[in-house]
Structure formats: structure tokens, C-alpha cells
Design a protein around this motif. Structure first.
Motif, PDB file in Angstrom:
ATOM      1  N   PHE A  10       0.839  -1.190   0.000  1.00  0.00           N
ATOM      2  CA  PHE A  10       0.000   0.000   0.000  1.00  0.00           C
ATOM      3  C   PHE A  10       0.880   1.248   0.000  1.00  0.00           C
ATOM      4  CE2 PHE A  10      -2.225  -3.486   1.890  1.00  0.00           C
ATOM      5  CZ  PHE A  10      -3.556  -3.349   1.576  1.00  0.00           C
ATOM      6  N   ILE A  11       0.354   2.340  -0.513  1.00  0.00           N
ATOM      7  CA  ILE A  11       1.074   3.611  -0.495  1.00  0.00           C
ATOM      8  C   ILE A  11       0.753   4.352   0.800  1.00  0.00           C
ATOM      9  CG2 ILE A  11       1.323   5.876  -1.610  1.00  0.00           C
ATOM     10  CD1 ILE A  11       0.752   4.485  -4.274  1.00  0.00           C
ATOM     11  N   GLY A  12       1.784   4.852   1.469  1.00  0.00           N
ATOM     12  CA  GLY A  12       1.605   5.583   2.720  1.00  0.00           C
ATOM     13  C   GLY A  12       1.419   7.075   2.469  1.00  0.00           C
ATOM     14  N   VAL A  13       0.422   7.649   3.136  1.00  0.00           N
ATOM     15  CA  VAL A  13       0.112   9.085   3.052  1.00  0.00           C
ATOM     16  C   VAL A  13       0.045   9.632   4.473  1.00  0.00           C
ATOM     17  CG1 VAL A  13      -1.555  10.812   2.243  1.00  0.00           C
ATOM     18  CG2 VAL A  13      -1.244   8.683   0.950  1.00  0.00           C
ATOM     19  N   LYS A  14       0.585  10.813   4.671  1.00  0.00           N
ATOM     20  CA  LYS A  14       0.555  11.388   6.013  1.00  0.00           C
ATOM     21  C   LYS A  14      -0.880  11.703   6.430  1.00  0.00           C
ATOM     22  CE  LYS A  14       2.521  14.810   9.098  1.00  0.00           C
ATOM     23  NZ  LYS A  14       3.486  15.898   9.294  1.00  0.00           N
ATOM     24  N   LYS A  15      -1.190  11.460   7.696  1.00  0.00           N
ATOM     25  CA  LYS A  15      -2.522  11.762   8.227  1.00  0.00           C
ATOM     26  C   LYS A  15      -2.876  13.223   7.992  1.00  0.00           C
ATOM     27  CE  LYS A  15      -3.541   8.432  11.870  1.00  0.00           C
ATOM     28  NZ  LYS A  15      -3.865   8.281  13.305  1.00  0.00           N
ATOM     29  N   GLY A  16      -4.106  13.466   7.556  1.00  0.00           N
ATOM     30  CA  GLY A  16      -4.578  14.824   7.322  1.00  0.00           C
ATOM     31  C   GLY A  16      -4.537  15.238   5.870  1.00  0.00           C
ATOM     32  N   ASN A  17      -3.753  14.534   5.050  1.00  0.00           N
ATOM     33  CA  ASN A  17      -3.639  14.901   3.640  1.00  0.00           C
ATOM     34  C   ASN A  17      -4.715  14.179   2.826  1.00  0.00           C
ATOM     35  OD1 ASN A  17      -1.489  16.421   4.417  1.00  0.00           O
ATOM     36  ND2 ASN A  17       0.076  15.159   3.451  1.00  0.00           N
ATOM     37  N   LEU A  18      -5.940  14.568   3.055  1.00  0.00           N
ATOM     38  CA  LEU A  18      -7.091  13.862   2.483  1.00  0.00           C
ATOM     39  C   LEU A  18      -7.152  13.996   0.965  1.00  0.00           C
ATOM     40  CD1 LEU A  18      -9.463  12.133   3.412  1.00  0.00           C
ATOM     41  CD2 LEU A  18     -10.854  14.208   3.536  1.00  0.00           C
ATOM     42  N   ASP A  19      -6.906  15.202   0.450  1.00  0.00           N
ATOM     43  CA  ASP A  19      -6.945  15.386  -1.004  1.00  0.00           C
ATOM     44  C   ASP A  19      -5.902  14.510  -1.690  1.00  0.00           C
ATOM     45  OD1 ASP A  19      -8.973  17.193  -0.786  1.00  0.00           O
ATOM     46  OD2 ASP A  19      -7.739  18.977  -1.122  1.00  0.00           O
ATOM     47  N   LEU A  20      -4.730  14.414  -1.086  1.00  0.00           N
ATOM     48  CA  LEU A  20      -3.667  13.595  -1.669  1.00  0.00           C
ATOM     49  C   LEU A  20      -4.052  12.117  -1.632  1.00  0.00           C
ATOM     50  CD1 LEU A  20      -0.871  13.451  -2.914  1.00  0.00           C
ATOM     51  CD2 LEU A  20       0.099  13.433  -0.602  1.00  0.00           C
ATOM     52  N   LEU A  21      -4.642  11.677  -0.536  1.00  0.00           N
ATOM     53  CA  LEU A  21      -5.080  10.286  -0.426  1.00  0.00           C
ATOM     54  C   LEU A  21      -6.113   9.962  -1.494  1.00  0.00           C
ATOM     55  CD1 LEU A  21      -5.116   7.567   1.092  1.00  0.00           C
ATOM     56  CD2 LEU A  21      -6.914   8.522   2.555  1.00  0.00           C
ATOM     57  N   PHE A  22      -7.099  10.849  -1.680  1.00  0.00           N
ATOM     58  CA  PHE A  22      -8.126  10.622  -2.702  1.00  0.00           C
ATOM     59  C   PHE A  22      -7.492  10.577  -4.094  1.00  0.00           C
ATOM     60  CE2 PHE A  22     -11.857  12.549  -0.084  1.00  0.00           C
ATOM     61  CZ  PHE A  22     -11.938  11.371   0.635  1.00  0.00           C
ATOM     62  N   TRP A  23      -6.518  11.463  -4.339  1.00  0.00           N
ATOM     63  CA  TRP A  23      -5.873  11.484  -5.653  1.00  0.00           C
ATOM     64  C   TRP A  23      -5.113  10.182  -5.894  1.00  0.00           C
ATOM     65  CZ3 TRP A  23      -1.233  10.770  -7.934  1.00  0.00           C
ATOM     66  CH2 TRP A  23      -1.134  11.162  -9.282  1.00  0.00           C
ATOM     67  N   VAL A  24      -4.385   9.719  -4.874  1.00  0.00           N
ATOM     68  CA  VAL A  24      -3.604   8.483  -5.017  1.00  0.00           C
ATOM     69  C   VAL A  24      -4.527   7.302  -5.289  1.00  0.00           C
ATOM     70  CG1 VAL A  24      -2.156   6.818  -3.779  1.00  0.00           C
ATOM     71  CG2 VAL A  24      -1.616   9.245  -3.680  1.00  0.00           C
ATOM     72  N   ASN A  25      -5.646   7.222  -4.596  1.00  0.00           N
ATOM     73  CA  ASN A  25      -6.577   6.116  -4.833  1.00  0.00           C
ATOM     74  C   ASN A  25      -7.171   6.179  -6.236  1.00  0.00           C
ATOM     75  OD1 ASN A  25      -6.365   4.612  -2.481  1.00  0.00           O
ATOM     76  ND2 ASN A  25      -7.885   5.820  -1.387  1.00  0.00           N
ATOM     77  N   THR A  26      -7.431   7.381  -6.718  1.00  0.00           N
ATOM     78  CA  THR A  26      -7.911   7.532  -8.094  1.00  0.00           C
ATOM     79  C   THR A  26      -6.839   7.100  -9.086  1.00  0.00           C
ATOM     80  OG1 THR A  26      -9.341   9.382  -7.438  1.00  0.00           O
ATOM     81  CG2 THR A  26      -8.855   9.165  -9.783  1.00  0.00           C
ATOM     82  N   PHE A  27      -5.604   7.461  -8.799  1.00  0.00           N
ATOM     83  CA  PHE A  27      -4.461   7.060  -9.630  1.00  0.00           C
ATOM     84  C   PHE A  27      -4.371   5.531  -9.699  1.00  0.00           C
ATOM     85  CE2 PHE A  27      -0.114   5.447  -9.494  1.00  0.00           C
ATOM     86  CZ  PHE A  27       0.440   5.979 -10.646  1.00  0.00           C
ATOM     87  N   ILE A  28      -4.470   4.861  -8.556  1.00  0.00           N
ATOM     88  CA  ILE A  28      -4.365   3.396  -8.520  1.00  0.00           C
ATOM     89  C   ILE A  28      -5.498   2.760  -9.318  1.00  0.00           C
ATOM     90  CG2 ILE A  28      -4.517   1.364  -7.013  1.00  0.00           C
ATOM     91  CD1 ILE A  28      -3.061   3.067  -4.875  1.00  0.00           C
ATOM     92  N   LEU A  29      -6.707   3.278  -9.158  1.00  0.00           N
ATOM     93  CA  LEU A  29      -7.844   2.762  -9.918  1.00  0.00           C
ATOM     94  C   LEU A  29      -7.615   2.945 -11.424  1.00  0.00           C
ATOM     95  CD1 LEU A  29     -10.769   1.688 -10.157  1.00  0.00           C
ATOM     96  CD2 LEU A  29     -11.545   4.055  -9.870  1.00  0.00           C
ATOM     97  N   HIS A  30      -7.193   4.135 -11.801  1.00  0.00           N
ATOM     98  CA  HIS A  30      -6.972   4.457 -13.217  1.00  0.00           C
ATOM     99  C   HIS A  30      -5.890   3.574 -13.828  1.00  0.00           C
ATOM    100  CE1 HIS A  30      -5.525   7.026 -16.628  1.00  0.00           C
ATOM    101  NE2 HIS A  30      -6.825   7.188 -16.781  1.00  0.00           N
TER     102      HIS A  30
END
Length: 261
Positions: free
Chosen positions: A216-236
Motif C-alpha cells: 500500500f502507499i503511505g500518506v501522512k494523516k490529514g492529507n485527504l486530497d492527496l489520499l483521494f488522488w492516489v486512490n484515483t491514480f491506482i484505480l486508473h
């Protein structure tokens, strides 16, 4: 009053330091024009220093593709396993792409994306061996590294007639399999992939999986926009086949279904 003034002054002086340590969320990464991504320092085939002096591997390819899709420069930060979470927590990196498994303990410290890469402990052997489960290992010699997860898991389920040969490290385990000293290799999929990568004629295939532990890719707590972007990237990249291409290239297998968070 003088003491209070000193306390206020100290707090004001501390503000710029605190601000400079703020985590880079998606908008800040885009504005800065650079994304800093932690990758394995020495864990082939996910991350390693190649013959050209540049880092290469599955995780490095994913990091490069993330930077490309973000439209920013990539700064790779090679890390050891125990540096992954501290580097993220102290803002030395924006993301950690370093074969990191997700578990409840780690989730107390950081956020995890959906899984992006397969990682598992498995049973590997040549194509002519009919092995589909632990029962089929009866009468065979099995090489593994002693004291590992693979050792613990296989010892629980192997038939009594299975000869489990334990070696001191992965290099010795690999050598034993490649020399024919043992019939079966039990290891992480990265070791089996390395055998295939180093020898195109190697006869080795996955027989069955002992334990799944995808990355899994690690994202710092609180960086919600970045987490959503990374999940979209993985799906894409899953739907588009890019991650499957990385899996075929580095692990010698098609990308299996991976868990989503």
C-alpha cells in the motif's frame, strides 16, 4: 509579566518553524512543482540501485508514473524499512511507495491507499511438479529461510513426510533451489521473481500462496486530497493496465485482484 512576554515571544518565534514542517498536501505539491517519494533503498525487484547508478524497480516505476500524472518533478528518497513511517511523519517525503503492508498498528500513525502491488509468501517449483496445496508436498524437500513468516506458516500445514530444509538467509535458500538441492522453494514472491529475472530459462512458477501481504502507499494523516488522488491514480492505472505491466515486468506475473481501502 516579564515571564509572560518571554513565553509569547517564544511562541511567535516557533510559528515559522511549525509552518515549515507542515505536510505537503496535493495543492502544495502542485504549487511546489515537486513530489518527494520514498522508495526501497535495497529491496529488489521493488527498489534497488541499478547498474546505471539510478534507482529502478516496481515501486520506482510507480513513483515515476505518479509524478508524470501530477505534472511535477520527482525526487526519489531511498529508505530502509524502519525509515518509511518516520520520514512521512516528519515531512521528509510526501508519499511512501516502499512495499509497505497495511495493518492496524501502522494505521495509528499514517493513512494507507488502496493496494497497488502484490506481495505474498508462496510455494514455488518447476512446471512439471503437480503442487496445488500443502498436501502435495508430501515426500518432497522444501527449502526456506529459517525463522521467517514462510517457515512458521509452512510448518503448521506441511505433511509429516515433507522434508523442510532451513537455511540461514535468502541467498542460501535461493542457491539451494537453483542447484537442485531442494525440490520446492518457499519464500516471498520477490525472491522467486529475482530468480526469473536473472535467468530467463529458470523453470519456476507459483504453485499456491501461503499468505497474502499486498503493498500500500503511505500518506501522512490529514492529507485527504492527496489520499483521494492516489486512490484515483491506482484505480486508473489498474483499469488502464499500467500496474499489470509493472507486475509482469518486475514480478513475472499478472496483477491479481488487490484489496481497496
Amino acid at each position: 509579566m516579564k515571564k509572560l512576554t518571554h513565553l509569547v515571544a517564544a511562541a511567535v518565534l516557533a510559528l515559522p518553524v511549525m509552518a515549515s514542517q507542515a505536510a505537503a498536501d496535493l495543492a502544495e505539491i502542485l504549487e511546489a512543482g515537486t513530489v518527494k517519494i520514498a522508495v526501497p533503498e535495497s529491496f529488489a525487484p521493488f527498489g534497488f540501485l541499478g547498474a546505471t547508478g539510478e534507482y529502478d524497480g516496481y515501486d520506482v516505476d510507480v513513483a515515476k508514473l505518479i509524478a508524470e500524472d501530477l505534472g511535477v518533478e520527482l525526487e526519489l528518497v531511498p529508505v530502509t524499512s524502519n525509515q518509511r513511517i518516520p520520514f512521512l511523519e516528519t515531512d521528509r517525503v510526501d508519499l511512501v511507495i516502499a512495499t509497505m503492508g497495511a495493518n492496524p498498528e501502522r494505521a495509528k500513525s499514517i493513512w494507507f491507499s488502496s493496494a497497488y502491488a502484490p506481495f505474498f509468501s508462496g510455494v514455488f517449483a518447476s512446471g512439471d511438479k503437480a503442487i496445488a496445496s500443502a498436501e502435495d508436498l508430501a515426500g518432497m524437500s522444501v527449502g526456506l529461510t529459517g525463522g521467517t513468516l514462510e517457515d512458521l506458516e509452512l510448518t503448521k500445514i506441511a505433511p509429516e513426510t515433507t522434508e523442510i530444509v532451513r537455511f540461514g538467509d535468502n541467498a542460501a535458500t535461493r542457491a539451494a533451489y537453483e542447484s537442485g538441492q531442494v525440490d520446492v522453494l518457499v519464500s516471498g514472491n520477490t525472491l522467486a521473481a529475482a530468480i526469473s529475472a536473472d535467468n530467463a530459462d529458470a523453470d519456476i512458477e507459483t504453485k499456491f500462496i501461503l499468505k497474502e501481504s499486498p503493498a500500500f502507499i503511505g500518506v501522512k494523516k490529514g492529507n485527504l486530497d492527496l489520499l483521494f488522488w492516489v486512490n484515483t491514480f491506482i484505480l486508473h492505472k489498474t483499469l488502464g493496465g499500467e500496474l499489470n505491466g509493472f507486475s509482469e515486468k518486475w514480478l513475472g506475473q499478472a496483477l491479481p485482484p488487490l484489496p481497496k481501502l
